[in-house]
Write a protein that holds these residues in place. Structure first.
Motif, PDB file in Angstrom:
ATOM      1  N   UNK A 153     -21.147 -27.285  98.695  1.00 22.86           N
ATOM      2  CA  UNK A 153     -21.164 -28.746  98.180  1.00 22.86           C
ATOM      3  C   UNK A 153     -22.313 -29.052  97.248  1.00 22.86           C
ATOM      4  N   UNK A 154     -22.221 -29.773  96.089  1.00 27.78           N
ATOM      5  CA  UNK A 154     -23.203 -29.932  95.355  1.00 27.78           C
ATOM      6  C   UNK A 154     -24.190 -31.128  95.698  1.00 27.78           C
ATOM      7  N   UNK A 155     -24.104 -31.533  97.046  1.00 28.23           N
ATOM      8  CA  UNK A 155     -25.133 -32.425  97.445  1.00 28.23           C
ATOM      9  C   UNK A 155     -26.465 -31.690  97.849  1.00 28.23           C
ATOM     10  N   UNK A 156     -26.298 -30.400  97.930  1.00 26.71           N
ATOM     11  CA  UNK A 156     -27.271 -29.653  98.396  1.00 26.71           C
ATOM     12  C   UNK A 156     -28.408 -29.453  97.303  1.00 26.71           C
ATOM     13  N   UNK A 157     -28.060 -30.016  95.952  1.00 20.71           N
ATOM     14  CA  UNK A 157     -28.856 -29.716  94.895  1.00 20.71           C
ATOM     15  C   UNK A 157     -29.765 -31.185  95.087  1.00 20.71           C
ATOM     16  N   UNK A 158     -29.577 -32.023  95.846  1.00 23.17           N
ATOM     17  CA  UNK A 158     -30.385 -33.270  95.981  1.00 23.17           C
ATOM     18  C   UNK A 158     -31.548 -33.100  96.878  1.00 23.17           C
ATOM     19  N   UNK A 159     -31.682 -31.760  97.404  1.00 23.29           N
ATOM     20  CA  UNK A 159     -32.696 -31.642  98.457  1.00 23.29           C
ATOM     21  C   UNK A 159     -34.166 -31.699  97.587  1.00 23.29           C
ATOM     22  N   UNK A 160     -34.951 -32.228  98.300  1.00 23.08           N
ATOM     23  CA  UNK A 160     -36.233 -32.372  97.647  1.00 23.08           C
ATOM     24  C   UNK A 160     -37.297 -31.605  98.781  1.00 23.08           C
ATOM     25  N   UNK A 161     -38.450 -31.140  98.137  1.00 23.39           N
ATOM     26  CA  UNK A 161     -39.464 -30.398  98.782  1.00 23.39           C
ATOM     27  C   UNK A 161     -40.682 -30.820  98.881  1.00 23.39           C
ATOM     28  N   UNK A 162     -41.365 -30.736 100.005  1.00 24.31           N
ATOM     29  CA  UNK A 162     -42.698 -31.303 100.144  1.00 24.31           C
ATOM     30  C   UNK A 162     -43.817 -30.171  99.646  1.00 24.31           C
ATOM     31  N   UNK A 163     -44.535 -30.832  98.592  1.00 26.20           N
ATOM     32  CA  UNK A 163     -45.424 -29.836  97.928  1.00 26.20           C
ATOM     33  C   UNK A 163     -46.797 -29.775  98.401  1.00 26.20           C
ATOM     34  N   UNK A 164     -47.101 -30.536  99.389  1.00 25.47           N
ATOM     35  CA  UNK A 164     -48.647 -30.434 100.161  1.00 25.47           C
ATOM     36  C   UNK A 164     -48.218 -29.872 101.520  1.00 25.47           C
ATOM     37  N   UNK A 165     -49.168 -28.666 101.501  1.00 22.78           N
ATOM     38  CA  UNK A 165     -49.097 -27.530 102.662  1.00 22.78           C
ATOM     39  C   UNK A 165     -50.585 -27.183 102.966  1.00 22.78           C
ATOM     40  N   UNK A 166     -50.668 -27.491 104.304  1.00 21.51           N
ATOM     41  CA  UNK A 166     -51.745 -26.739 104.925  1.00 21.51           C
ATOM     42  C   UNK A 166     -51.826 -25.269 104.850  1.00 21.51           C
ATOM     43  N   UNK A 167     -53.084 -24.577 104.706  1.00 21.44           N
ATOM     44  CA  UNK A 167     -53.082 -23.157 104.164  1.00 21.44           C
ATOM     45  C   UNK A 167     -52.582 -22.230 105.291  1.00 21.44           C
ATOM     46  N   UNK A 168     -52.430 -22.994 106.547  1.00 22.11           N
ATOM     47  CA  UNK A 168     -52.033 -21.715 107.824  1.00 22.11           C
ATOM     48  C   UNK A 168     -50.554 -21.937 107.606  1.00 22.11           C
ATOM     49  N   UNK A 169     -50.014 -22.837 107.042  1.00 26.17           N
ATOM     50  CA  UNK A 169     -48.426 -23.066 106.969  1.00 26.17           C
ATOM     51  C   UNK A 169     -47.942 -22.121 106.086  1.00 26.17           C
ATOM     52  N   UNK A 170     -48.795 -21.623 105.023  1.00 26.03           N
ATOM     53  CA  UNK A 170     -48.070 -20.982 103.995  1.00 26.03           C
ATOM     54  C   UNK A 170     -47.983 -19.371 104.602  1.00 26.03           C
ATOM     55  N   UNK A 171     -46.631 -18.691 104.134  1.00 18.75           N
ATOM     56  CA  UNK A 171     -46.513 -17.382 104.489  1.00 18.75           C
ATOM     57  C   UNK A 171     -47.470 -16.319 103.835  1.00 18.75           C
ATOM     58  N   UNK A 172     -47.466 -15.122 104.689  1.00 21.31           N
ATOM     59  CA  UNK A 172     -48.399 -14.234 104.011  1.00 21.31           C
ATOM     60  C   UNK A 172     -48.043 -13.690 102.719  1.00 21.31           C
ATOM     61  N   UNK A 173     -46.925 -13.800 102.266  1.00 17.66           N
ATOM     62  CA  UNK A 173     -46.290 -13.292 100.914  1.00 17.66           C
ATOM     63  C   UNK A 173     -46.311 -14.376  99.772  1.00 17.66           C
ATOM     64  N   UNK A 174     -46.967 -15.365 100.146  1.00 12.42           N
ATOM     65  CA  UNK A 174     -46.928 -16.636  99.329  1.00 12.42           C
ATOM     66  C   UNK A 174     -47.905 -16.244  97.870  1.00 12.42           C
TER      67      UNK A 174
END
Length: 252
Positions: A153-174
């Motif tokens: 479904x095309x509605x998945x293109x409406x997903x917004x992402x939160x761009x503020x992260x705590x460092x511990x939330x980022x994956x090791x491969x980021x």
């Protein structure tokens, strides 16, 4: 210039997802609910019954979704989280929620009936009941069939992402160098015939990092749900039921 309405796009997507999963997994049995956003630490989502009311005294349950994880985990896990919380909503209206154990046997059986296997570890062999639970798709189950239809479904293109992260939330491969879309390597998703688009992780380089705070955090006894605060790394046994306390979240 393209015009966006972020609030309308974001919430219309999740209303669509809720209605679709309600139809495909719950036979339209679930009542409508309020869908909200939360940034609660270590929580992908949660359910709270009858949290909202309007002037007509009509009450509504709440399902909260944490956008922090949208670009850290594959898209299928957003759907898993929503279906997970919808099972709590189902149990509140049509089953018998436990007073002590948030995820009980009845909830676990309902999860399996819609094609999701509850697991304490998020992997095969994990405990199926307890206070904090993850899940993974059951091969050839109803959830996989619904998810594969949803991603079209095309509605998945409406997903917004939160761009503020705590460092511990980022994956090791980021890397944080450039925007990247890659497939999840989690072995639990192998051989499930999931559409590759459901396994995509949309890693966004435009992220504002928040340094981790050192300090106290919360410990929880999963048996009696007693909690206390202390520094990380403590080994504590509950005096009421002789169960080890589990580290849950840092202090905000």
């Amino acid at each position: 210039m393209e015009t966006h309405k972020p609030t309308e796009e974001f919430y219309s997507l999740f209303q669509f997802l809720y209605d679709f999963l309600n139809q495909k997994l719950f036979d339209k049995q679930l009542p409508a609910c309020m869908i909200t956003v939360t940034r609660k630490t270590n929580t992908a989502g949660y359910f709270q019954p009858e949290r909202w009311i309007n002037d007509s005294k009509i009450k509504s349950d709440e399902i909260a979704i944490n956008p922090t994880y949208f670009d850290l985990y594959p898209l299928v896990e957003i759907l898993q989280t929503l279906a997970h919380e919808m099972c709590h909503l189902w149990q509140y209206h049509f089953g018998e929620p436990s007073k002590r154990t948030y995820h009980n046997k009845e909830w676990a059986e309902k999860m399996q009936s819609i094609g999701l296997m509850p697991s304490r570890t998020g992997e095969p062999g994990g405990k199926q009941v307890g206070q904090n639970m993850k899940e993974y798709p059951i091969p050839k189950g109803k959830f996989i069939k619904a998810a594969n239809k949803l991603i079209e479904h095309k509605k998945f293109k409406l997903l917004w992402f939160d761009r503020v992260k705590k460092e511990k939330q980022l994956p090791e491969n980021f890397q944080g160098i450039e925007n990247e879309v890659f497939l999840s390597e989690n072995p639990v998703y192998l051989d499930l015939n999931l559409d590759d688009r459901l396994l995509q992780v949309h890693q966004n380089s435009d992220i504002e990092k928040i340094p981790n705070k050192r300090g106290k955090g919360k410990y929880l006894c999963e048996a009696c749900e007693t909690h206390l605060w202390g520094k990380k790394g403590l080994h504590i046994i509950c005096g009421e039921c002789d169960t080890p306390f589990m580290w849950v979240e840092p202090e905000n």
